[in-house]
Scaffold this motif. Structure first.
Motif, PDB file in Angstrom:
ATOM      1  N   LEU A   1     -16.127  36.821  -7.058  1.00  0.00           N
ATOM      2  CA  LEU A   1     -17.174  37.239  -6.126  1.00  0.00           C
ATOM      3  C   LEU A   1     -17.167  38.751  -6.005  1.00  0.00           C
ATOM      4  O   LEU A   1     -16.152  39.343  -5.639  1.00  0.00           O
ATOM      5  CB  LEU A   1     -16.936  36.614  -4.751  1.00  0.00           C
ATOM      6  N   ASP A   2     -18.285  39.382  -6.328  1.00  0.00           N
ATOM      7  CA  ASP A   2     -18.429  40.818  -6.102  1.00  0.00           C
ATOM      8  C   ASP A   2     -18.815  41.015  -4.641  1.00  0.00           C
ATOM      9  O   ASP A   2     -19.889  40.591  -4.214  1.00  0.00           O
ATOM     10  CB  ASP A   2     -19.508  41.391  -7.026  1.00  0.00           C
ATOM     11  N   SER A   3     -17.931  41.646  -3.893  1.00  0.00           N
ATOM     12  CA  SER A   3     -18.207  41.869  -2.470  1.00  0.00           C
ATOM     13  C   SER A   3     -19.337  42.858  -2.246  1.00  0.00           C
ATOM     14  O   SER A   3     -19.823  43.016  -1.126  1.00  0.00           O
ATOM     15  CB  SER A   3     -16.929  42.354  -1.767  1.00  0.00           C
ATOM     16  N   LYS A   4     -19.750  43.541  -3.313  1.00  0.00           N
ATOM     17  CA  LYS A   4     -20.859  44.511  -3.265  1.00  0.00           C
ATOM     18  C   LYS A   4     -20.561  45.655  -2.296  1.00  0.00           C
ATOM     19  O   LYS A   4     -21.369  45.992  -1.426  1.00  0.00           O
ATOM     20  CB  LYS A   4     -22.156  43.808  -2.892  1.00  0.00           C
ATOM     21  N   THR A   5     -19.402  46.266  -2.472  1.00  0.00           N
ATOM     22  CA  THR A   5     -19.079  47.452  -1.674  1.00  0.00           C
ATOM     23  C   THR A   5     -19.617  48.717  -2.323  1.00  0.00           C
ATOM     24  O   THR A   5     -19.490  49.802  -1.753  1.00  0.00           O
ATOM     25  CB  THR A   5     -17.557  47.583  -1.489  1.00  0.00           C
ATOM     26  N   SER A   6     -20.195  48.583  -3.504  1.00  0.00           N
ATOM     27  CA  SER A   6     -20.745  49.745  -4.201  1.00  0.00           C
ATOM     28  C   SER A   6     -22.088  49.403  -4.844  1.00  0.00           C
ATOM     29  O   SER A   6     -22.224  48.357  -5.485  1.00  0.00           O
ATOM     30  CB  SER A   6     -19.779  50.229  -5.295  1.00  0.00           C
TER      31      SER A   6
ATOM     32  N   ILE B   1      -8.153  35.049  -4.077  1.00  0.00           N
ATOM     33  CA  ILE B   1      -7.339  36.260  -4.004  1.00  0.00           C
ATOM     34  C   ILE B   1      -8.221  37.431  -3.571  1.00  0.00           C
ATOM     35  O   ILE B   1      -9.280  37.674  -4.155  1.00  0.00           O
ATOM     36  CB  ILE B   1      -6.701  36.571  -5.365  1.00  0.00           C
ATOM     37  N   HIS B   2      -7.784  38.143  -2.557  1.00  0.00           N
ATOM     38  CA  HIS B   2      -8.499  39.322  -2.062  1.00  0.00           C
ATOM     39  C   HIS B   2      -7.866  40.549  -2.726  1.00  0.00           C
ATOM     40  O   HIS B   2      -6.784  40.992  -2.326  1.00  0.00           O
ATOM     41  CB  HIS B   2      -8.375  39.375  -0.536  1.00  0.00           C
ATOM     42  N   ILE B   3      -8.511  41.087  -3.738  1.00  0.00           N
ATOM     43  CA  ILE B   3      -7.911  42.108  -4.590  1.00  0.00           C
ATOM     44  C   ILE B   3      -8.079  43.503  -3.990  1.00  0.00           C
ATOM     45  O   ILE B   3      -9.208  44.017  -3.919  1.00  0.00           O
ATOM     46  CB  ILE B   3      -8.535  42.098  -5.992  1.00  0.00           C
ATOM     47  N   PRO B   4      -6.987  44.172  -3.597  1.00  0.00           N
ATOM     48  CA  PRO B   4      -7.112  45.551  -3.110  1.00  0.00           C
ATOM     49  C   PRO B   4      -7.421  46.478  -4.278  1.00  0.00           C
ATOM     50  O   PRO B   4      -6.684  46.525  -5.261  1.00  0.00           O
ATOM     51  CB  PRO B   4      -5.726  45.843  -2.504  1.00  0.00           C
ATOM     52  N   MET B   5      -8.540  47.200  -4.171  1.00  0.00           N
ATOM     53  CA  MET B   5      -8.982  48.059  -5.271  1.00  0.00           C
ATOM     54  C   MET B   5      -9.351  49.442  -4.746  1.00  0.00           C
ATOM     55  O   MET B   5      -9.846  49.583  -3.617  1.00  0.00           O
ATOM     56  CB  MET B   5     -10.173  47.436  -6.006  1.00  0.00           C
TER      57      MET B   5
ATOM     58  N   ILE C   1     -13.180  41.293  -3.932  1.00  0.00           N
ATOM     59  CA  ILE C   1     -12.728  42.684  -3.858  1.00  0.00           C
ATOM     60  C   ILE C   1     -12.455  43.109  -2.423  1.00  0.00           C
ATOM     61  O   ILE C   1     -13.243  42.840  -1.512  1.00  0.00           O
ATOM     62  CB  ILE C   1     -13.797  43.625  -4.461  1.00  0.00           C
ATOM     63  N   HIS C   2     -11.336  43.798  -2.228  1.00  0.00           N
ATOM     64  CA  HIS C   2     -11.041  44.488  -0.970  1.00  0.00           C
ATOM     65  C   HIS C   2     -11.284  45.976  -1.198  1.00  0.00           C
ATOM     66  O   HIS C   2     -10.642  46.595  -2.042  1.00  0.00           O
ATOM     67  CB  HIS C   2      -9.596  44.238  -0.553  1.00  0.00           C
ATOM     68  N   MET C   3     -12.233  46.533  -0.447  1.00  0.00           N
ATOM     69  CA  MET C   3     -12.659  47.929  -0.630  1.00  0.00           C
ATOM     70  C   MET C   3     -13.219  48.090  -2.052  1.00  0.00           C
ATOM     71  O   MET C   3     -14.233  47.502  -2.378  1.00  0.00           O
ATOM     72  CB  MET C   3     -11.518  48.894  -0.306  1.00  0.00           C
ATOM     73  N   GLY C   4     -12.596  48.882  -2.930  1.00  0.00           N
ATOM     74  CA  GLY C   4     -12.969  48.894  -4.346  1.00  0.00           C
ATOM     75  C   GLY C   4     -14.262  49.590  -4.730  1.00  0.00           C
ATOM     76  O   GLY C   4     -14.801  49.337  -5.812  1.00  0.00           O
ATOM     77  N   THR C   5     -14.775  50.459  -3.877  1.00  0.00           N
ATOM     78  CA  THR C   5     -16.033  51.149  -4.201  1.00  0.00           C
ATOM     79  C   THR C   5     -15.949  51.865  -5.541  1.00  0.00           C
ATOM     80  O   THR C   5     -16.876  51.791  -6.360  1.00  0.00           O
ATOM     81  CB  THR C   5     -16.390  52.159  -3.094  1.00  0.00           C
ATOM     82  N   LEU C   6     -14.847  52.546  -5.797  1.00  0.00           N
ATOM     83  CA  LEU C   6     -14.682  53.297  -7.045  1.00  0.00           C
ATOM     84  C   LEU C   6     -14.313  52.376  -8.204  1.00  0.00           C
ATOM     85  O   LEU C   6     -14.923  52.437  -9.279  1.00  0.00           O
ATOM     86  CB  LEU C   6     -13.614  54.380  -6.865  1.00  0.00           C
ATOM     87  N   SER C   7     -13.332  51.525  -8.015  1.00  0.00           N
ATOM     88  CA  SER C   7     -12.854  50.657  -9.101  1.00  0.00           C
ATOM     89  C   SER C   7     -13.951  49.738  -9.628  1.00  0.00           C
ATOM     90  O   SER C   7     -14.062  49.512 -10.835  1.00  0.00           O
ATOM     91  CB  SER C   7     -11.672  49.819  -8.624  1.00  0.00           C
ATOM     92  N   SER C   8     -14.768  49.206  -8.728  1.00  0.00           N
ATOM     93  CA  SER C   8     -15.794  48.252  -9.156  1.00  0.00           C
ATOM     94  C   SER C   8     -16.930  48.911  -9.933  1.00  0.00           C
ATOM     95  O   SER C   8     -17.778  48.219 -10.501  1.00  0.00           O
ATOM     96  CB  SER C   8     -16.364  47.498  -7.947  1.00  0.00           C
ATOM     97  N   SER C   9     -16.934  50.229  -9.983  1.00  0.00           N
ATOM     98  CA  SER C   9     -17.966  50.942 -10.750  1.00  0.00           C
ATOM     99  C   SER C   9     -17.481  51.298 -12.158  1.00  0.00           C
ATOM    100  O   SER C   9     -18.224  51.898 -12.932  1.00  0.00           O
ATOM    101  CB  SER C   9     -18.386  52.227 -10.016  1.00  0.00           C
ATOM    102  N   LYS C  10     -16.238  50.903 -12.484  1.00  0.00           N
ATOM    103  CA  LYS C  10     -15.647  51.258 -13.777  1.00  0.00           C
ATOM    104  C   LYS C  10     -15.515  50.016 -14.660  1.00  0.00           C
ATOM    105  O   LYS C  10     -14.748  49.103 -14.361  1.00  0.00           O
ATOM    106  CB  LYS C  10     -14.269  51.901 -13.583  1.00  0.00           C
ATOM    107  N   GLU C  11     -16.237  50.028 -15.774  1.00  0.00           N
ATOM    108  CA  GLU C  11     -16.207  48.885 -16.682  1.00  0.00           C
ATOM    109  C   GLU C  11     -14.815  48.657 -17.241  1.00  0.00           C
ATOM    110  O   GLU C  11     -14.370  47.516 -17.405  1.00  0.00           O
ATOM    111  CB  GLU C  11     -17.221  49.125 -17.810  1.00  0.00           C
TER     112      GLU C  11
END
Length: 270
Positions: free
Chosen positions: A175-180, A99-103, A147-157
């Protein structure tokens, strides 16, 4: 009598030592045999998992990507016009689905860039877990998510924890796409126990030309050779599409010549 007892005792000790050595030798032999088998499976040049994002809506390069004669992991965005069809086609063509999660990427995202029902920093824990449940129902072929995009969301625990808990409960990988650079995914994955990995290489990072994408694929190959494993992310649609598919196809003989084995993402996440 004492001499006979002493003889029997010493003989018993020698026999015990002998049998111990035999057992140890057998164990070592089995270990070496298993190790050799594992090395033969992974290949001398390491393993490379190529994940292709943005299935579900974008059409450019979809058929070319699914037609590739190699293992690929297709990251499909849910709730879109072609989500279910793309996931089914991927499996039919011997590909793996996640699943490619839009974040949420920023505080001023363009909605059309995120897609329907993105996971945002305003969502509650129950909202996020419900999202995972709905997405898994929409894409039952999926074995994990990224993750799809998700720079902000992936930084929030507080966003990533319920997300990974819900995925983990379904036996999925992440898989963390490492956009942040501020991603908390690794720490949260360690706390939740979900099987986890991080992206190593974006294939269309600075350019979408075939030459550049081949350069990035060779970088991924080198990482696989040096570290034993590598994960690379490419795209269908305007971010890569047909050009990326052609670059992968043209590099397949080179991967083989260098002993690099293309595998599914799930095969790298133990």
């Amino acid at each position: 009598m004492k001499t006979r007892i002493l003889f029997i005792t010493v003989r018993g000790v020698y026999l015990a030592i002998f049998f111990s050595l035999v057992v140890c030798g057998a164990c070592v032999g089995m270990w070496l045999s298993l190790s050799a088998g594992m090395e033969a499976d992974t290949g001398s040049g390491g393993r490379l998992a190529i994940v292709i994002d943005d299935f579900g809506l974008q059409r450019k390069g979809v058929s070319e990507m699914l037609a590739l004669d190699c293992k690929l992991t297709a990251a499909v965005m849910p709730f879109l016009a072609y989500s279910e069809a793309d996931a089914e086609a991927a499996v039919e063509n011997g590909k793996e689905v996640i699943i490619h999660i839009p974040m949420q990427a920023t505080t001023h995202d363009i909605p059309s860039h995120l897609g329907p029902r993105p996971v945002t920093i305003r969502d509650s824990e129950s909202d996020i877990k419900k999202w995972v449940s709905d997405a898994a129902e929409n894409l039952p072929e999926a074995v994990g998510a990224n993750i799809h995009m998700g720079t902000l969301s992936s930084s929030k625990e507080y966003v990533m924890r319920p997300l990974m808990e819900a995925l983990h409960a379904k036996g999925m990988i992440f898989l963390d796409s490492k956009t942040s650079s501020k991603s908390v995914c690794r720490a949260v994955a360690g706390q939740t126990g979900i099987r986890f990995a991080e992206n190593d290489v974006f294939l269309e990072h600075e350019s979408k030309s075939k030459g550049y994408i081949k350069k990035r694929l060779r970088k991924a190959m080198k990482i696989a050779q040096e570290k034993g494993a590598c994960i690379a992310i490419g795209h269908v649609g305007c971010e890569g599409g047909k050009v990326t598919a052609e670059a992968i196809a043209e590099l397949l003989p080179e991967f083989s010549e260098n002993g690099v084995q293309l595998v599914f993402l799930s095969e790298l996440i133990r």
